[in-house]
Design an enzyme around this catalytic site. Structure first.
Site, PDB file in Angstrom:
ATOM      1  N   SER A 148       4.361 -60.687  41.405  1.00  0.00           N
ATOM      2  CA  SER A 148       4.477 -61.553  40.232  1.00  0.00           C
ATOM      3  C   SER A 148       5.657 -62.513  40.311  1.00  0.00           C
ATOM      4  O   SER A 148       5.685 -63.510  39.588  1.00  0.00           O
ATOM      5  CB  SER A 148       4.585 -60.706  38.955  1.00  0.00           C
ATOM      6  OG  SER A 148       5.620 -59.749  39.072  1.00  0.00           O
ATOM      7  N   ASP A 393      13.468 -57.547  30.895  1.00  0.00           N
ATOM      8  CA  ASP A 393      12.990 -58.050  32.177  1.00  0.00           C
ATOM      9  C   ASP A 393      14.139 -58.715  32.930  1.00  0.00           C
ATOM     10  O   ASP A 393      14.551 -59.834  32.603  1.00  0.00           O
ATOM     11  CB  ASP A 393      11.849 -59.052  31.958  1.00  0.00           C
ATOM     12  CG  ASP A 393      11.229 -59.527  33.270  1.00  0.00           C
ATOM     13  OD1 ASP A 393      11.749 -59.162  34.346  1.00  0.00           O
ATOM     14  OD2 ASP A 393      10.223 -60.254  33.207  1.00  0.00           O
ATOM     15  N   HIS A 396      11.969 -60.965  36.783  1.00  0.00           N
ATOM     16  CA  HIS A 396      11.400 -62.307  36.806  1.00  0.00           C
ATOM     17  C   HIS A 396      12.431 -63.328  36.321  1.00  0.00           C
ATOM     18  O   HIS A 396      13.548 -62.960  35.941  1.00  0.00           O
ATOM     19  CB  HIS A 396      10.141 -62.350  35.944  1.00  0.00           C
ATOM     20  CG  HIS A 396       9.092 -61.379  36.391  1.00  0.00           C
ATOM     21  ND1 HIS A 396       8.963 -60.120  35.846  1.00  0.00           N
ATOM     22  CD2 HIS A 396       8.142 -61.477  37.347  1.00  0.00           C
ATOM     23  CE1 HIS A 396       7.973 -59.481  36.446  1.00  0.00           C
ATOM     24  NE2 HIS A 396       7.457 -60.272  37.364  1.00  0.00           N
TER      25      HIS A 396
END
Length: 427
Positions: A148, A393, A396
């Site tokens: 991702s 997170d 990312h």
């Protein structure tokens, strides 16, 4: 960009050849200043700016340069410097931002994280120009293979190119993890292939002890979801990293050889590094064994996470609001081991590839991203009361954000590749 150059004999057409090389240097790469450390690119065009403040961005225009004698410049070692002109898009001007990286939408209160660019030590990395990029990749194709974070990179690129054109979705797979886009004006194809381990994988348990699934990894079998597709692409960027921390069972020759935290009786516990090295060795060898792959394989190195105060599922967070300087932190532990493995396997594949006519390049983003603990979504990838699994997170990257600088690096690499390709045609 394709130029209408014919083929000339080196013995009878010496003067035209010299002239063509001069045209090549001035017209095609008039601003290419840099040197790629792992591929020995020449750096006979160097951009030097007295200030560490970025030059203003103008559409279809790049900074003027001085022609200098050849010099070396490692574009992957440097610092983040203030860039008052950034960002070059917002969540209001780009539709491609994944919700979990849409930090502006979900109320991130600070904005300084948007105002930095990557500057190599001793030279200048020009800011991404979407017009020139699309002209350079006219009639070409790019595939991003991996996890991702690779998808994060693709969405960043789409947003940066949106100043010129939005692509058309031409995906031939209903799975959202396999997307393909076409920039019709330029006949440029951009695709992403989901393969977070790069090798053949089966989800054995969707939940598992840590609620992140249990995966059977066949470490000696490259994932056919991408190996059967990439021969049609001019550029392929591979990445993998964070998924190897998940609970997995390892297979070789269809025999179980060990696992990570699987808890299966009489199965040896093996470290992440075992599977990581095997997977990259297998993936890169698969490219070398593809007879019809004539493109450029780019290994994009590991981008470290920045959890502080706990692990991802134990309250860890990334709340810093400015980049580190290079002397304020260092790569260590698991991240250092994974980075070392990537370099080792890249060099081995590159050597093998030379004998088979394959092209391998390294896109070393590790040092740059190590210095950006401020660039992650943290808790700003959803609303505070959202009905989702809540964790911060720190893997990312916000869009816009630090990952946009990867386009600067990629653009430079493509320009250098174009130079090499044209020079080879003239020989």
């Amino acid at each position: 960009m394709e130029l209408p150059f014919g083929k000339y004999s080196t013995s009878t057409q010496r003067t035209p050849r010299i002239f063509l090389l001069l045209v090549l240097a001035v017209v095609v790469l008039g601003i290419i200043p840099l040197y790629h450390p792992f591929n020995w690119y020449p750096a006979d065009l160097a951009t030097q700016h007295p200030s560490e403040i970025s030059p203003n961005y103008h559409a279809a225009e790049e900074p003027k340069i001085k022609i200098k004698e050849p010099e070396t410049c490692d574009i992957f070692t440097g610092e983040w410097v203030w860039n008052p002109d950034a960002p070059y898009y917002t969540n209001m001007t780009c539709y491609a931002i994944h919700e979990h990286q849409n930090c502006m939408k979900y109320g991130r209160p600070d904005s300084d994280y948007l105002k930095w660019r990557w500057k190599p030590n001793g030279c200048e990395l020009p800011i991404f120009d979407p017009f020139l990029f699309l002209d350079l990749v006219r009639n070409k194709s790019l595939a991003l293979v991996g996890d991702s974070v690779g998808r994060n990179q693709m969405q960043s690129l789409i947003c940066l190119l949106a100043r010129v054109e939005y692509p058309v979705d031409i995906s031939d797979n209903p799975d959202e993890a396999f997307k393909k886009y076409k920039y019709t004006t330029y006949n440029f194809t951009l695709a992403t292939y989901w393969s977070p381990f790069l090798v053949s994988t089966k989800e054995a348990d969707a939940d598992g002890p840590s609620h992140t699934g249990v995966y059977n990894l066949h470490l000696d079998e490259a994932d056919e979801k991408w190996t059967t597709e990439i021969e049609r692409y001019d550029y392929v960027v591979l990445n993998a990293g964070h998924w190897f921390a998940r609970i997995s069972v390892y297979f070789e020759n269809n025999q179980r050889v060990g696992c990570r935290y699987c808890g299966i009786p009489n199965v040896s516990e093996l470290p992440i590094t075992y599977a990581y090295q095997k997977a990259f060795k297998t993936a890169l060898k698969a490219i070398n064994n593809l007879e019809n792959f004539k493109g450029v394989a780019i290994l994009r190195t590991f981008a470290p996470s920045h959890f502080e105060g706990g692990e991802w599922n134990k309250g860890g967070n990334c709340a810093r609001t400015r980049p580190y300087r290079s002397n304020e932190t260092a790569l260590e532990g698991q991240s250092l081991e994974q980075y070392r493995i990537q370099l080792e396997e890249f060099k081995a594949a590159e050597e093998e590839g030379k004998m088979k006519g394959k092209k391998f390049r390294l896109m070393d983003t590790t040092q740059a991203m190590l210095l950006r603990p401020d660039g992650h979504p943290s808790k700003y990838g959803h609303w505070p009361n959202a009905n989702v699994v809540l964790y911060n997170d720190c893997v990312h990257w916000c869009l816009p954000g630090p990952i946009d600088s990867w386009a600067d690096i990629l653009f430079h690499m493509f320009k250098m590749e174009s130079t090499k390709s044209l020079e080879e045609k003239l020989e």
